[in-house]
Design an enzyme around this catalytic site. Structure first.
Site, mmCIF file in Angstrom:
data_model
loop_
_atom_site.group_PDB
_atom_site.id
_atom_site.type_symbol
_atom_site.label_atom_id
_atom_site.label_comp_id
_atom_site.label_asym_id
_atom_site.label_seq_id
_atom_site.Cartn_x
_atom_site.Cartn_y
_atom_site.Cartn_z
ATOM 1 N N ALA A 93 -21.305 -7.980 -39.598
ATOM 2 C CA ALA A 93 -21.666 -8.233 -38.193
ATOM 3 C C ALA A 93 -20.548 -7.770 -37.255
ATOM 4 O O ALA A 93 -20.770 -7.565 -36.062
ATOM 5 C CB ALA A 93 -21.949 -9.719 -37.979
ATOM 6 N N ASN A 100 -9.693 0.737 2.266
ATOM 7 C CA ASN A 100 -9.618 1.064 3.697
ATOM 8 C C ASN A 100 -10.135 2.476 3.995
ATOM 9 O O ASN A 100 -10.331 3.271 3.093
ATOM 10 C CB ASN A 100 -8.161 0.915 4.156
ATOM 11 C CG ASN A 100 -8.031 1.054 5.658
ATOM 12 O OD1 ASN A 100 -8.941 0.669 6.403
ATOM 13 N ND2 ASN A 100 -6.924 1.613 6.114
ATOM 14 N N ASP A 123 0.671 5.595 4.451
ATOM 15 C CA ASP A 123 -0.527 6.145 5.099
ATOM 16 C C ASP A 123 -1.852 5.607 4.574
ATOM 17 O O ASP A 123 -2.898 6.123 4.917
ATOM 18 C CB ASP A 123 -0.542 7.682 5.026
ATOM 19 C CG ASP A 123 0.401 8.264 6.070
ATOM 20 O OD1 ASP A 123 0.846 7.491 6.942
ATOM 21 O OD2 ASP A 123 0.678 9.466 6.006
ATOM 22 N N SER A 181 -18.777 -18.096 -43.277
ATOM 23 C CA SER A 181 -19.057 -19.525 -43.116
ATOM 24 C C SER A 181 -20.489 -19.787 -42.675
ATOM 25 O O SER A 181 -20.739 -20.162 -41.538
ATOM 26 C CB SER A 181 -18.055 -20.161 -42.149
ATOM 27 O OG SER A 181 -17.856 -19.376 -40.990
ATOM 28 N N GLY A 189 0.859 -1.171 0.000
ATOM 29 C CA GLY A 189 0.000 0.000 0.000
ATOM 30 C C GLY A 189 0.888 1.210 0.000
ATOM 31 O O GLY A 189 2.066 1.118 0.312
ATOM 32 N N SER A 190 0.319 2.347 -0.364
ATOM 33 C CA SER A 190 1.100 3.574 -0.321
ATOM 34 C C SER A 190 1.221 4.006 1.132
ATOM 35 O O SER A 190 0.433 3.574 1.968
ATOM 36 C CB SER A 190 0.408 4.655 -1.135
ATOM 37 O OG SER A 190 0.169 4.172 -2.433
ATOM 38 N N ASP A 227 -14.684 4.430 7.085
ATOM 39 C CA ASP A 227 -15.320 5.356 8.032
ATOM 40 C C ASP A 227 -15.216 6.793 7.529
ATOM 41 O O ASP A 227 -16.107 7.601 7.774
ATOM 42 C CB ASP A 227 -14.656 5.234 9.418
ATOM 43 C CG ASP A 227 -13.133 5.337 9.348
ATOM 44 O OD1 ASP A 227 -12.527 4.607 8.544
ATOM 45 O OD2 ASP A 227 -12.564 6.158 10.094
ATOM 46 N N ASP A 268 5.273 -8.085 4.243
ATOM 47 C CA ASP A 268 4.750 -6.740 4.432
ATOM 48 C C ASP A 268 5.679 -5.798 3.670
ATOM 49 O O ASP A 268 6.792 -5.536 4.100
ATOM 50 C CB ASP A 268 4.746 -6.484 5.951
ATOM 51 C CG ASP A 268 4.175 -5.141 6.327
ATOM 52 O OD1 ASP A 268 3.863 -4.348 5.429
ATOM 53 O OD2 ASP A 268 4.066 -4.891 7.541
ATOM 54 N N LYS A 305 -1.836 0.394 6.024
ATOM 55 C CA LYS A 305 -1.417 -1.007 5.959
ATOM 56 C C LYS A 305 -1.010 -1.539 7.332
ATOM 57 O O LYS A 305 -1.437 -2.633 7.720
ATOM 58 C CB LYS A 305 -0.253 -1.127 4.977
ATOM 59 C CG LYS A 305 0.313 -2.516 4.839
ATOM 60 C CD LYS A 305 1.159 -2.635 3.590
ATOM 61 C CE LYS A 305 2.322 -1.671 3.572
ATOM 62 N NZ LYS A 305 3.408 -2.022 4.505
HETATM 63 N N1 LIG Z 1 -10.080 6.905 9.760
HETATM 64 C C1 LIG Z 1 -9.281 5.886 9.507
HETATM 65 N N2 LIG Z 1 -7.970 6.056 9.634
HETATM 66 C C2 LIG Z 1 -7.155 4.993 9.380
HETATM 67 C C3 LIG Z 1 -7.675 3.739 9.015
HETATM 68 N N3 LIG Z 1 -6.640 2.888 8.837
HETATM 69 C C4 LIG Z 1 -5.519 3.614 9.102
HETATM 70 N N4 LIG Z 1 -5.832 4.882 9.431
HETATM 71 C C5 LIG Z 1 -4.893 5.961 9.751
HETATM 72 O O1 LIG Z 1 -4.082 6.251 8.641
HETATM 73 C C6 LIG Z 1 -2.760 6.624 9.068
HETATM 74 C C7 LIG Z 1 -1.702 5.734 8.432
HETATM 75 O O2 LIG Z 1 -1.830 4.408 8.909
HETATM 76 P P1 LIG Z 1 -0.629 3.377 8.872
HETATM 77 O O3 LIG Z 1 -1.217 2.073 9.263
HETATM 78 O O4 LIG Z 1 0.526 3.843 9.636
HETATM 79 O O5 LIG Z 1 -0.316 3.398 7.323
HETATM 80 P P2 LIG Z 1 0.803 2.640 6.465
HETATM 81 O O6 LIG Z 1 1.792 3.672 6.136
HETATM 82 O O7 LIG Z 1 0.066 2.188 5.238
HETATM 83 O O8 LIG Z 1 1.316 1.499 7.250
HETATM 84 C C8 LIG Z 1 -2.764 6.512 10.578
HETATM 85 O O9 LIG Z 1 -2.984 7.783 11.119
HETATM 86 C C9 LIG Z 1 -3.931 5.585 10.847
HETATM 87 O O10 LIG Z 1 -4.481 5.773 12.106
HETATM 88 C C10 LIG Z 1 -9.106 3.597 8.902
HETATM 89 O O11 LIG Z 1 -9.650 2.555 8.578
HETATM 90 N N5 LIG Z 1 -9.852 4.699 9.138
#
Ligand SMILES: Nc1nc2c(ncn2[C@@H]2O[C@H](COP(=O)(O)OP(=O)(O)O)[C@@H](O)[C@H]2O)c(=O)[nH]1
Lengths: 627, 304
Positions: A470, A165, A34, A540, A31-32, A168, A110, A37
């Protein structure tokens, strides 16, 4: 391991039995930065009860000090490396995580997300059976998402799960999710990922991680853990037997065995085998696994074979099924992912290691570099770290290999710098460039299977039938372009063109129509024997002729594609002005006007080209090919 | 003939991959050795080693770095296994440390481990010219190990050099070494503690009896249960060893390894207990209660 303890009323013996018999799923998750992941993985492990109590408590304590959740539990901390890692500059390395349920054990690579860490995905993706790609629900598919999927695809990962992800943050909006789901499916398709799925999650709220979430009533699929437990895992047992020899065992004068891990297929005592690249043949006398003799062994198993003849076999040789051995070559077209900070320079000498064979090599030419974000081909004279190139590679000697798409073990390699001893590159063999006329090939018949194998494809005949106008030629053309772009070898036989050459002596009498089809069918068959995918685009009109054509081919090789557009539409389109002429009486026996069209009874593919875009039809044909 | 129809469980795949790693080490290293520390992971390694080279004998020796503070039962078990399997066993003790009287009680856990284990191991590897040392460490033991390679490169003085570690796509191991470099090899990298016990159970592998619950003389110190193995450790005021039913999840030097109260007297009970208690394995290793990052530091110093 709560998933284990949840199962009710079972005895210890039952539980241990289940654990002992569970299978494995190897996952690469990317994943990128933040996208969430770390939070997702940490939360999944915690929710499934797989984090020891003392570590959970530690995480809760640490969250108060340096969590990102304002003191609330920060599940990402469960995975975070130590401070020291940052100093050492290895935060970007793949981290390996392990967890399991009563059904399955999971080995998770990971992978770091950044563009400049492409190389770090290699180790994780190389053995993965499933790729999980994180997508931020607010942003949808990003350039980085595309890159992650492209690398998974390059490393032969056939199955990708998109975890959408932070649901919410979009208020669990089903419409927004559906749009992203669509984007993901398109992305996967464009990068030749055979199976893709999408799951809506919120790592923060644990939605759909272990249990279906009440906040997504519109989602009827499995939870993430449920998906992981049940997704089918591809096995390598279906192909022909091949085993790279790892170690020659000679404990005394009486025993000589060849130890190795089976790269594909099955082996049993009595099987006839060929040793490559020397070409010597023998039979398997014993298959030894662990401390006993086995009736047979299969891909991935570590065994020791003995042969019934005293022939010369060394580490690095490949023992294989005599009927379908791997190919031999010393020059290749291949993809290379460069890992080192010093660039790859064509002409420089490196060491090459594939399976158990190590030998000298050089990249003779970089044909192009591939933009990881757009897949565009760019000119290149060198490859820097993280860059992927399509190259010609020359080895100091012949090796036995398979195209990577067929076998990861016999097609994946690393390059080692001779001075620094560092692993500087890795890559995947695509096909052999020049086949040296080695003696051992002469006693192998070059047959249809052999010709197809060298092309790395299954020969097929796609027979497009339907009214004039066709859309047969248009669709066939799109299909061929797509196949060609994917590296398949094709040819199109088109009615109009063939009548200008091979069949220019034929007219439109019934007899001539039959002869017309007979010749085309025979030509198609010859080309199939040459290993090609043949696209025949002929009106054909008569069932009998099409039956005759079909009868020339083996079961499964002939696919009848009914390009079905109503006569009115064809007549409206009238691209070549033929319908007008036929109506005016200038053309006799014109199909649909003066002569009937007999629709196929059970075509393999039925395209409604009257109301479906040609591109969509072409996609369905490709899918039906099942390549 | 064994039936292989059902081959392909998780344990099967782990076993096969570990055997492949062992064979690769022997095929490519000049002088390999297996670090045998007598614990359950070493027991699994030894078992895999025998399988990997059957019907021949493993073409490499075992090396035990004896800190002189191992449980007596461990030493007896070690000697018995060496006799039974016929694999050559080299025991190395840091004589210099012995002469200086270094021990966990007089010098503390860190100094003792550094001198009697880390330095001692370095001495032994150098003295015998071993270029590849196979160990039983697993990645799941500690988050600090999550990024460790299967073939881990060590520079001069056995130091772990994070930046020189090599990618291992497709499990293709690059074993090329410069003059002063060596390799540590971890065939059990992908195994978890649960896998190890399930495999021991499936294969009927002998392990030191200390893993099974029994009545043992126990003293309680700083909340940790110590089994009193000999009288080298002075008792504090009011401390008397009392018999308690305990066992070990991990084995080391006896004054440094905490026992847990348990009734688990056989493999099935051990595994059930493990599934139920959910404390990490290393909670019992007192040495890890040293300052944070200690695992990391020890790794760099060549402890693994
Ligand atoms: N609102 C919300 N925030 C999330 C969710 N998953 C991760 N975050 C937030 O996104 C940010 C990055 O998460 P992180 O797991 O460190 O990302 P990573 O760099 O992909 O490993 C953190 O501030 C998390 O709390 C989610 O499902 N909902």
């Amino acid at each position: 391991m709560a998933a284990v303890t949840q199962v009710p009323a079972e005895t210890i013996a039952d539980r241990l039995h289940a654990l002992e018999n569970r299978d494995t799923l190897r996952i690469a998750i990317c994943g990128s930065v933040d996208d969430g992941k770390s939070t997702l993985l940490g939360r999944l492990l915690a929710e499934a009860g797989m984090i020891p109590e003392d570590r959970l408590q530690q995480m809760v304590r640490d969250s108060r000090k340096h969590g990102t959740q304002g003191g609330a539990p920060d599940y990402a901390l469960l995975l975070d490396g130590l401070e020291a890692e940052r100093e050492q500059g290895i935060t970007i390395d793949v981290a390996w995580r392990y967890f399991g349920t009563a059904k399955r054990a999971f080995i998770v690579a990971d992978c770091p997300g950044h563009a400049q860490y492409t190389r770090n995905m290699a180790s994780g993706a190389s053995n993965a059976e499933l790729g999980i790609v994180l997508v931020d629900a607010r942003a949808g598919v990003q350039t980085q998402t595309r890159r992650h999927v492209a690398i998974l695809s390059m490393f032969g990962v056939k199955r990708v799960l998109f975890a959408v992800n932070k649901l919410d943050l979009i208020d669990y909006d089903v419409a927004r999710y559906a749009a992203i789901e669509q984007e993901c499916a398109e992305l996967a398709r464009s990068l030749s990922i055979a199976h893709s799925d999408t799951i809506p999650v919120s790592a923060l709220n644990a939605d759909n991680l272990v249990e279906p979430s009440p906040r997504t009533p519109w989602y009827v699929g499995p939870s993430l853990l449920g998906f992981l437990e049940n997704v089918p895992v591809e096995r390598r047992g279906q192909t022909a037997f091949a085993m790279p020899v790892q170690w020659v065992s000679r404990p005394d004068q009486h025993f000589r065995g060849y130890a190795g891990s089976i790269a594909s297929g099955h082996v049993a005592a009595g099987n006839e085998v060929i040793v490559l690249p020397s070409g010597q043949r023998s039979r398997v006398a014993r298959v030894i696994g662990g401390s006993s003799d086995l009736a047979q062994a299969q891909a991935d198993q570590a065994v020791t074979l003995t042969l019934s003849d005293a022939i010369d076999v060394a580490r690095g040789d490949v023992v294989a099924d005599v009927a379908q051995p791997p190919q031999i070559a010393a020059q290749f077209a291949c993809h290379v992912l460069w890992l080192d900070d010093a660039p790859l320079l064509p002409g420089r000498r490196y060491l090459f290691k594939l399976a158990t064979r190590t030998l000298g090599a050089q990249v003779t030419e970089i044909k192009h570099r591939i933009d990881p974000d757009t897949q565009a081909r760019l000119a290149a004279t060198r490859l820097s770290a993280n860059e992927i190139g399509y190259c010609n590679l020359s080895l100091d000697a012949d090796i036995a290999y398979e195209p990577y798409a067929r076998n990861r073990t016999l097609g994946g390699f690393i390059l080692i710098d001779r001075e620094s001893n560092a692993t500087v590159g890795c890559g995947t063999l695509d096909f052999g460039l020049r086949r040296d006329s080695n003696v051992h090939w002469q006693h192998l018949d070059v047959d249809r299977a052999a010709r197809a194998r060298i092309k790395g494809q299954q020969p097929r005949c796609l027979w497009f039938t339907g009214l004039s106008g066709a859309g047969k030629s248009t669709i066939a053309n799109l299909v061929e372009r797509r196949l060609h772009a994917d590296g398949f070898h094709t040819i199109t036989l088109d009615g109009d063109n063939i009548r200008h050459g091979l069949n220019r002596d034929l007219g439109f009498t019934d007899a001539d129509r039959v002869e017309n089809i007979r010749r085309v069918a025979e030509v198609a068959k010859l080309m199939l024997d040459a290993g090609l995918i043949v696209l025949v685009s002929f009106i054909s009109p008569f069932r009998a002729e099409r039956h005759m054509a079909r009868a020339l081919f083996n079961q499964g090789e002939f696919l009848e594609v009914f390009v079905d557009a109503p006569l009115e539409i064809c007549e409206q389109r009238d691209v070549k002005g033929l319908y007008a002429k036929a109506r005016a009486g200038d053309i006799a026996n014109f199909t649909g006007i003066g002569s009937p069209y007999e629709p196929p009874e059970s075509p393999e593919v039925h395209l409604h080209s009257g109301n479906e875009a040609a591109a969509e039809s072409a996609k369905r044909v490709i899918e039906a090919l099942g390549l | 003939m064994a039936d292989t129809a059902a081959w392909h469980t998780h344990l099967d795949r782990l076993e096969a991959e570990s055997i492949r790693i062992l064979r690769e080490t022997v095929a490519e290293a000049r002088r390999p050795v297996l670090l045998y520390s007598i614990g359950k992971d070493s027991s699994v390694l030894l078992h895999l080693l025998l399988k990997a080279f059957h019907p021949g004998r493993p073409p490499l020796p075992l090396l035990h770095v004896d800190t002189t503070w191992k449980f007596r039962e461990m030493i007896a078990f070690r000697d018995q296994r060496a006799r039974e399997t016929g694999v050559e066993l080299i025991v190395h003790i840091n004589q210099d440390g012995v002469a200086r009287g270094v021990g966990p009680i007089t010098h503390g856990a860190s100094v003792h481990t550094e001198v009697m284990k880390t330095q001692s191991l370095r001495q032994a590897l150098a003295a015998h010219g071993f270029d590849a040392a196979i160990g039983g460490a697993r990645r799941d033991e500690d988050p600090a190990r999550a990024k460790e390679r299967v073939f881990s490169l060590r520079g001069a003085g056995q130091r772990w050099e994070p930046r020189k570690q090599r990618p291992e796509p497709w499990g293709l191991f690059n074993t090329r070494l410069a003059a002063d470099e060596t390799l540590r090899v971890f065939p059990l990298s992908d195994w978890t503690e649960l896998d190890v016990w399930l495999y021991i159970r499936r294969e009927n592998i002998p392990v030191v009896p200390l893993y099974f619950a029994d009545m043992r003389p126990v003293i309680e110190r700083n909340g940790a249960l110590l089994v009193y193995d000999d009288d080298r450790m002075p008792l504090n005021e009011g401390e008397t060893p009392v018999p308690r039913k305990v066992r070990f999840r991990t084995l080391g030097c006896w004054p440094l390894t905490a026992a847990v109260e348990s009734d688990a007297a056989n493999l099935d009970e051990i595994i059930s207990e493990m599934l139920a208690t959910r404390l990490s394995e290393r909670a019992g290793r007192i040495i890890d209660l040293d300052p944070a990052d200690s695992m990391e530091r020890k790794k760099r110093e060549g402890y693994f």
